[in-house]
Design an enzyme around this catalytic site. Structure first.
Site, mmCIF file in Angstrom:
data_model
loop_
_atom_site.group_PDB
_atom_site.id
_atom_site.type_symbol
_atom_site.label_atom_id
_atom_site.label_comp_id
_atom_site.label_asym_id
_atom_site.label_seq_id
_atom_site.Cartn_x
_atom_site.Cartn_y
_atom_site.Cartn_z
ATOM 1 N N LYS A 100 -0.339 -4.084 -3.230
ATOM 2 C CA LYS A 100 -0.985 -2.852 -3.720
ATOM 3 C C LYS A 100 -1.694 -3.109 -5.051
ATOM 4 O O LYS A 100 -2.780 -2.591 -5.282
ATOM 5 C CB LYS A 100 0.049 -1.723 -3.859
ATOM 6 C CG LYS A 100 0.522 -1.136 -2.519
ATOM 7 C CD LYS A 100 -0.600 -0.420 -1.793
ATOM 8 C CE LYS A 100 -0.154 0.204 -0.485
ATOM 9 N NZ LYS A 100 -1.282 0.742 0.310
ATOM 10 N N TYR A 106 5.059 -5.920 -1.167
ATOM 11 C CA TYR A 106 4.286 -4.674 -1.004
ATOM 12 C C TYR A 106 3.614 -4.299 -2.331
ATOM 13 O O TYR A 106 2.413 -3.996 -2.378
ATOM 14 C CB TYR A 106 5.246 -3.579 -0.540
ATOM 15 C CG TYR A 106 4.677 -2.184 -0.452
ATOM 16 C CD1 TYR A 106 3.718 -1.849 0.497
ATOM 17 C CD2 TYR A 106 5.138 -1.171 -1.303
ATOM 18 C CE1 TYR A 106 3.231 -0.557 0.591
ATOM 19 C CE2 TYR A 106 4.660 0.120 -1.210
ATOM 20 C CZ TYR A 106 3.699 0.422 -0.264
ATOM 21 O OH TYR A 106 3.230 1.714 -0.175
ATOM 22 N N ASP A 143 -5.448 4.573 15.413
ATOM 23 C CA ASP A 143 -4.197 3.894 15.046
ATOM 24 C C ASP A 143 -4.019 2.740 16.019
ATOM 25 O O ASP A 143 -4.722 2.665 17.030
ATOM 26 C CB ASP A 143 -3.005 4.879 15.147
ATOM 27 C CG ASP A 143 -1.869 4.474 14.205
ATOM 28 O OD1 ASP A 143 -1.351 3.344 14.348
ATOM 29 O OD2 ASP A 143 -1.507 5.265 13.328
ATOM 30 N N ILE A 144 -3.042 1.857 15.737
ATOM 31 C CA ILE A 144 -2.755 0.811 16.729
ATOM 32 C C ILE A 144 -1.719 1.303 17.721
ATOM 33 O O ILE A 144 -1.433 0.658 18.715
ATOM 34 C CB ILE A 144 -2.264 -0.517 16.088
ATOM 35 C CG1 ILE A 144 -1.124 -0.271 15.094
ATOM 36 C CG2 ILE A 144 -3.389 -1.291 15.471
ATOM 37 C CD1 ILE A 144 -0.403 -1.542 14.683
ATOM 38 N N GLY A 174 0.647 7.874 11.543
ATOM 39 C CA GLY A 174 1.701 7.628 10.554
ATOM 40 C C GLY A 174 2.091 8.876 9.778
ATOM 41 O O GLY A 174 1.603 9.979 10.045
ATOM 42 N N GLN A 175 2.972 8.668 8.771
ATOM 43 C CA GLN A 175 3.521 9.813 8.032
ATOM 44 C C GLN A 175 2.415 10.639 7.365
ATOM 45 O O GLN A 175 2.403 11.872 7.472
ATOM 46 C CB GLN A 175 4.524 9.326 6.961
ATOM 47 C CG GLN A 175 5.308 10.468 6.336
ATOM 48 C CD GLN A 175 6.017 10.090 5.028
ATOM 49 O OE1 GLN A 175 5.750 9.040 4.445
ATOM 50 N NE2 GLN A 175 6.904 10.945 4.574
ATOM 51 N N GLY A 203 -4.679 4.767 10.802
ATOM 52 C CA GLY A 203 -3.258 5.071 10.603
ATOM 53 C C GLY A 203 -2.983 6.556 10.829
ATOM 54 O O GLY A 203 -2.124 7.144 10.162
ATOM 55 N N ASP A 233 -7.636 -1.369 15.893
ATOM 56 C CA ASP A 233 -6.880 -2.265 15.018
ATOM 57 C C ASP A 233 -7.769 -2.635 13.833
ATOM 58 O O ASP A 233 -8.783 -3.320 13.993
ATOM 59 C CB ASP A 233 -6.475 -3.527 15.806
ATOM 60 C CG ASP A 233 -5.597 -4.456 14.982
ATOM 61 O OD1 ASP A 233 -5.395 -4.171 13.778
ATOM 62 O OD2 ASP A 233 -5.127 -5.462 15.544
HETATM 63 C C1 AKB Z 1 7.844 2.828 -0.053
HETATM 64 O O1 AKB Z 1 8.981 3.244 -0.339
HETATM 65 O O2 AKB Z 1 7.589 1.654 0.233
HETATM 66 C C2 AKB Z 1 6.694 3.813 -0.091
HETATM 67 C C3 AKB Z 1 6.011 3.834 -1.414
HETATM 68 C C4 AKB Z 1 6.677 4.412 -2.597
HETATM 69 O O3 AKB Z 1 4.902 3.387 -1.512
HETATM 70 N N1 AKB Z 1 7.175 5.125 0.236
#
Ligand code: AKB
Length: 319
Positions: free
Chosen positions: A147, A143, A34-35, A11-12, A8, A52
Site C-alpha cells: 500500500k 500488505y 470481479d474475478i 467484495g466488502q 472487485g 481479471d
Molecule cells: C486489513 O485489516 O487488512 C484491512 C485494512 C485495515 O486495510 N481491513
C-alpha cells in the site's frame, strides 16, 4: 456522462459502493466486475462481468470498449492473508495497481481513478495516537509495504503524467452486507455476526487492542465525496488519512451486551495481534475534513444497533 468501472465489485466495499454509484450515475453506466461471481443485486441492477485486473490486455480492451471514464480499483489481498503468501500478495497488489495506472495513462477517456490505501501503511515507528497525515512510515507487513509503494506510485503518476488518482487510508471497515476476508480488522465484523448467530465469539486480538474503524456508510460517503471534489481543492495526491470510531474488542463486546447481555467472548490472539500492535490506534484526518468537508456520522452505539438489526434480518432471526 460518466461511465464507471468497478474492479472487485463482489467484495466488502465493492458490493455496496457499486449500488450507491448506480443511484448517482445510472444503473447502465456502472460496470461491476470481479474475478468471482457477484451478489444477485449487483447482477440484477446493472452490467456485471468477470474480469481479471491482472490481465492487462483484457482490461484495456474492456475500458476502451465500454468508454470508461472512471475506475474504482478495490481488489487486494488483505493484511492477514498477505502474510501467508507474501510474494504472491505483493505481485497481485502491485501489478494490479500498475495495470490500472497504465490504462489511465494510455486511454485518454479515463479521467479519474480511486484506489484504496490503508492504515497498514504505518508501522511500529509511527506515532500511535492521532497519527499525522505525514509521518514516519515503516510498515512491517507485505500488505502495508504494497500500500505504501502504491501510494508513492499514485503520486508519481500524478506528477509525471497528470493522472488524477484519489485515495483514502481506510481503517477497518464495519459492514453487514459482505464480510471482509483475511484482514487484521475482520474481528470488528465477525464479532457482530457471531453475537447474533451463536451468542459467543473467539477473538483473534486481545481485549484491549484499540484499532481505528469506520462504518461502511461513512466509508462510501467519504469515497464518493473525494471522487466528486474539485481537483484544485485536494492537497494530497497519494492518500488521505481517514478515521471513524477507535475501538477495542472489549469496547465492542460491552456495546453488544447492551442488546445481548449473555454474549460470551474469549480472547485467543494469533499472528494478527503483532500486525495490529504495529498499526495506529487513532488517526488525524483533519486535512480530509478541511479539503472535502468530511465528517463521520456513525459512532459505536449507532453501529451496534444497525449491525445487530441487519444481521438478524439477514438471517431471519427474531431475537
Ligand atoms: C486489513 O485489516 O487488512 C484491512 C485494512 C485495515 O486495510 N481491513
Amino acid at each position: 456522462m460518466e461511465r464507471i468501472l468497478i474492479i472487485g465489485a463482489a467484495g466488502q466495499i465493492g458490493s455496496e459502493l457499486t449500488l450507491e454509484l448506480r443511484k448517482i450515475y445510472g444503473n447502465s453506466n456502472v460496470f461491476a466486475t470481479d474475478i468471482k461471481d457477484a451478489q444477485a443485486d449487483i447482477k440484477e441492477t446493472g452490467p456485471f462481468q468477470l474480469l481479471d485486473v491482472m490481465d492487462d490486455k483484457h482490461l484495456i480492451h474492456f475500458v476502451i470498449r465500454h468508454k470508461i471514464t472512471q475506475i474504482y480499483h478495490l481488489a487486494a489481498v488483505l493484511s492477514g492473508n498477505a502474510e501467508k503468501l507474501p510474494v504472491q500478495a505483493w505481485h497481485i497488489n502491485m501489478n494490479s495497481l500498475m495495470n490500472i495506472l497504465e490504462v489511465a495513462k494510455l486511454v485518454e477517456e479515463v479521467k479519474k481513478i480511486f484506489w484504496p490505501s490503508s492504515i497498514a501503511v504505518f508501522g511500529p515507528s509511527t506515532p500511535k495516537q492521532m497519527t499525522p497525515q505525514v509521518t514516519f512510515m515503516e510498515p512491517t507487513t507485505v500488505y502495508g509495504i504494497s500500500k505504501l509503494a502504491g501510494e508513492r506510485w499514485c503520486e508519481y503518476y500524478f506528477k509525471r503524467y497528470g493522472t488524477d488518482i484519489r485515495s483514502l487510508r481506510y481503517p477497518g471497515l464495519i459492514s453487514y452486507k459482505t464480510e471482509p476476508g483475511g484482514g487484521t480488522t475482520d474481528w470488528a465484523v465477525e464479532i457482530f455476526f457471531e453475537a447474533v448467530k451463536k451468542g459467543k465469539y473467539t477473538c483473534f486480538l486481545n481485549e484491549n487492542t484499540v484499532q481505528p474503524l469506520m462504518f461502511m456508510d461513512d466509508a462510501i460517503k467519504a469515497t464518493i465525496s473525494l471522487m466528486e471534489a474539485e481537483r484544485s481543492k485536494l492537497d494530497i495526491h497519494s492518500a488521505y488519512n481517514i478515521c471513524g470510531p477507535c475501538l477495542s474488542p472489549g469496547m465492542v463486546t460491552d456495546s453488544i451486551r447492551n442488546y445481548i447481555p449473555d454474549f460470551a467472548v474469549e480472547y485467543k490472539p494469533d499472528f494478527r495481534q503483532q500486525i495490529a500492535d504495529s498499526w495506529p490506534q487513532s488517526v488525524d484526518d483533519s486535512l480530509l475534513r478541511k479539503n472535502i468537508g468530511w465528517q463521520p456520522g456513525f459512532d459505536l452505539k449507532k453501529i451496534t444497533e444497525i449491525m445487530l438489526l441487519k444481521i438478524r434480518e439477514k438471517n431471519n432471526f427474531s431475537k
